[in-house]
Design a protein around this motif. Sequence first.
Motif, PDB file in Angstrom:
ATOM      1  N   SER A   1       0.819  -1.266   0.059  1.00 49.68           N
ATOM      2  CA  SER A   1       0.028   0.096   0.119  1.00 49.68           C
ATOM      3  C   SER A   1       0.620   1.127   0.088  1.00 49.68           C
ATOM      4  CB  SER A   1      -0.740   0.102   1.082  1.00 49.68           C
ATOM      5  OG  SER A   1      -0.077   0.007   2.492  1.00 49.68           O
ATOM      6  N   LEU A   2       2.022   1.231   0.645  1.00 44.89           N
ATOM      7  CA  LEU A   2       2.931   2.525   0.406  1.00 44.89           C
ATOM      8  C   LEU A   2       3.438   2.754  -0.767  1.00 44.89           C
ATOM      9  CD1 LEU A   2       5.603   1.941   3.627  1.00 44.89           C
ATOM     10  CD2 LEU A   2       3.884   3.627   3.113  1.00 44.89           C
ATOM     11  N   THR A   3       3.532   1.722  -1.762  1.00 44.28           N
ATOM     12  CA  THR A   3       4.112   1.981  -2.963  1.00 44.28           C
ATOM     13  C   THR A   3       2.937   2.728  -3.848  1.00 44.28           C
ATOM     14  OG1 THR A   3       3.235  -0.098  -3.807  1.00 44.28           O
ATOM     15  CG2 THR A   3       5.432   0.116  -3.043  1.00 44.28           C
ATOM     16  N   LEU A   4       1.655   2.708  -3.307  1.00 42.24           N
ATOM     17  CA  LEU A   4       0.891   3.120  -4.267  1.00 42.24           C
ATOM     18  C   LEU A   4       0.381   4.685  -4.046  1.00 42.24           C
ATOM     19  CD1 LEU A   4      -2.013   0.513  -3.827  1.00 42.24           C
ATOM     20  CD2 LEU A   4      -0.307   0.595  -5.557  1.00 42.24           C
ATOM     21  N   ILE A   5       1.311   5.220  -2.733  1.00 47.15           N
ATOM     22  CA  ILE A   5       1.094   6.379  -2.459  1.00 47.15           C
ATOM     23  C   ILE A   5       2.024   7.376  -3.150  1.00 47.15           C
ATOM     24  CG2 ILE A   5       1.396   8.443  -0.362  1.00 47.15           C
ATOM     25  CD1 ILE A   5       0.790   5.807   1.400  1.00 47.15           C
ATOM     26  N   ASN A   6       1.232   8.473  -3.645  1.00 44.53           N
ATOM     27  CA  ASN A   6       2.263   9.330  -4.747  1.00 44.53           C
ATOM     28  C   ASN A   6       2.744  10.772  -4.151  1.00 44.53           C
ATOM     29  OD1 ASN A   6      -0.162  10.683  -4.350  1.00 44.53           O
ATOM     30  ND2 ASN A   6      -0.699  10.646  -6.488  1.00 44.53           N
ATOM     31  N   THR A   7       2.645  10.987  -2.655  1.00 48.68           N
ATOM     32  CA  THR A   7       3.377  12.323  -2.066  1.00 48.68           C
ATOM     33  C   THR A   7       4.322  11.796  -1.040  1.00 48.68           C
ATOM     34  OG1 THR A   7       1.518  12.140  -0.275  1.00 48.68           O
ATOM     35  CG2 THR A   7       0.842  13.226  -2.373  1.00 48.68           C
ATOM     36  N   VAL A   8       5.340  12.176  -1.048  1.00 42.80           N
ATOM     37  CA  VAL A   8       6.402  11.971  -0.190  1.00 42.80           C
ATOM     38  C   VAL A   8       5.767  12.220   1.441  1.00 42.80           C
ATOM     39  CG1 VAL A   8       8.540  12.673   0.468  1.00 42.80           C
ATOM     40  CG2 VAL A   8       7.998  12.697  -1.839  1.00 42.80           C
ATOM     41  N   ALA A   9       5.370  13.218   1.804  1.00 43.84           N
ATOM     42  CA  ALA A   9       4.824  13.448   3.086  1.00 43.84           C
ATOM     43  C   ALA A   9       3.963  12.222   3.669  1.00 43.84           C
ATOM     44  CB  ALA A   9       4.122  14.784   3.324  1.00 43.84           C
ATOM     45  N   LYS A  10       2.827  12.012   2.634  1.00 42.78           N
ATOM     46  CA  LYS A  10       2.108  11.188   3.042  1.00 42.78           C
ATOM     47  C   LYS A  10       2.615   9.736   3.039  1.00 42.78           C
ATOM     48  CE  LYS A  10      -2.518   9.163   2.032  1.00 42.78           C
ATOM     49  NZ  LYS A  10      -3.865   9.101   1.208  1.00 42.78           N
ATOM     50  N   ARG A  11       3.569   9.320   2.322  1.00 40.24           N
ATOM     51  CA  ARG A  11       4.096   8.037   2.263  1.00 40.24           C
ATOM     52  C   ARG A  11       4.992   7.921   3.534  1.00 40.24           C
ATOM     53  NH1 ARG A  11       5.741   7.924  -2.507  1.00 40.24           N
ATOM     54  NH2 ARG A  11       7.409   9.200  -2.520  1.00 40.24           N
ATOM     55  N   ASP A  12       5.882   9.398   4.054  1.00 40.51           N
ATOM     56  CA  ASP A  12       6.488   9.284   5.236  1.00 40.51           C
ATOM     57  C   ASP A  12       5.679   9.020   6.435  1.00 40.51           C
ATOM     58  OD1 ASP A  12       9.260   9.890   6.643  1.00 40.51           O
ATOM     59  OD2 ASP A  12       7.975  11.477   7.544  1.00 40.51           O
TER      60      ASP A  12
END
Length: 348
Positions: free
Chosen positions: A153-164
Motif C-alpha cells: 500500500s505504501l508503493t501506491l502513495i504518490n506524495t512524499v509527505a503522506k508516504r513518510d
Amino acid sequence: MKYKALIFLLLLFPVIGCYAYQIEGVVRISDQWQPKIYLASIQSPENLFVASPEFMINEATIYPDGHFELKGNDLPDDPRFYRLYLVRNSLFALEFSADSTRNFMHLLLTNSSELKLNAGDQKLLFDDVRVEGSPENESLVAFEKAYFQKRHSLTLINTVAKRDFQSQSMNRSIREFVTNSSDAIVGLFALYHIEDRETDFLRNGSFYFDFQERLKAQYPQAMYTAAYDDLLNNLVGYRDLVCEIPRITKPWRSWIIGAEALIIVLLAIWVYRLKSQGSGKNEVDYFGLLTEKERTIWEALAAGKTNKEIAADLFIELSTVKTHINNLYKRLGVSNRKEAIVLYNRQK
C-alpha cells in the motif's frame, strides 16, 4: 539369541528411518515456477532480506496437486529463522519478490519442528498460506503477511509527505507487535522489518533497550541475541555521532564540530569569491557599446515608443530606425524588442 537380535533390529529400524524435523503441506504454483520448494538457513537476522543459493540446506519436489514434504535431521536445537522459497523457470539467479505474488516465507524452526502448511483457495505461492503446529510460527507468518500488505500500500502513495507518515505508522505497528509478542525471537523477526532503524532508534531508544533485556532473559546464549547486541551497539554509535548524549563526552566530538565549523567558513569564503569574480565578469557597459543614435533609440524602445514614433522624433526615415534597431540588437546580444527593454531596465 536370534530372537533378541531380530527384536533389536526391529527397534533400531524406526530410529534409523525417522526424521527429526518435518514440514509438509500444499502450495499452489503456476507453470512459470519450478516444481521445487527450497529451505534456506538464515544465520543472522540481517540476512532476512538477502537472496543467496549458498543458504539452501534442503529441497523437495512439489507434486501436481501442490503437495510437498521437507524433512531432515540436521538443524540446530535452538530456534532459528529459515526461509521457504520458490524459483521461476525463466531465472538462473535466485530472486525474491513480494510485489504481486510472494515467492518466499519465513519460519522459526528447531530440529524437532513439525509443521503443516495449508494453501488458500484463491492466491498462488505464499500469499495466503496458513501454518499449523506452532503458535510462534502462526504469529510470525501472520505478521509477515500483514507487513507486505502494508508495504504494498505504501508503493501506491504518490506524495512524499503522506508516504513518510504511513511509514512511521507502519513502524509504530511493528513496535507494538514486538512488545506484545510472547516469544522474543518472533519479536526480533518483526523488529528487523522496521524501516530506517537509525532514525527510529533516535525517537524510540528505550524500546530497543527494553527489548534487549527481554531477548537476553529468554535466549541468553542464542546466536541471534549476540547479533542484536551488535545491532544495538551500532545504533548507539550512530546516536552518539549525531546527538549530544548526557554523561557521554568523547574527545573527538569537539574535534568533529570544530572541523565542520571550519569547513563551513571556508566554503562560505569560497562561494563569496566566486560570486565576486562572476559579478565582475558580468559588468558590461552596454551603453558604451552603442553609438549616440543607437542609445537614443534604445531609450525610446524602453519608453514604449513604436518605430514610427521614433522616426518622427528623430526626423529620420522609418527604414533607418529599423536599421539602427537591428544594429543595437547585435551589439546588445538580444534578439527582440522585449529582451532589449529588459536589458535596458537592468542597466539603469
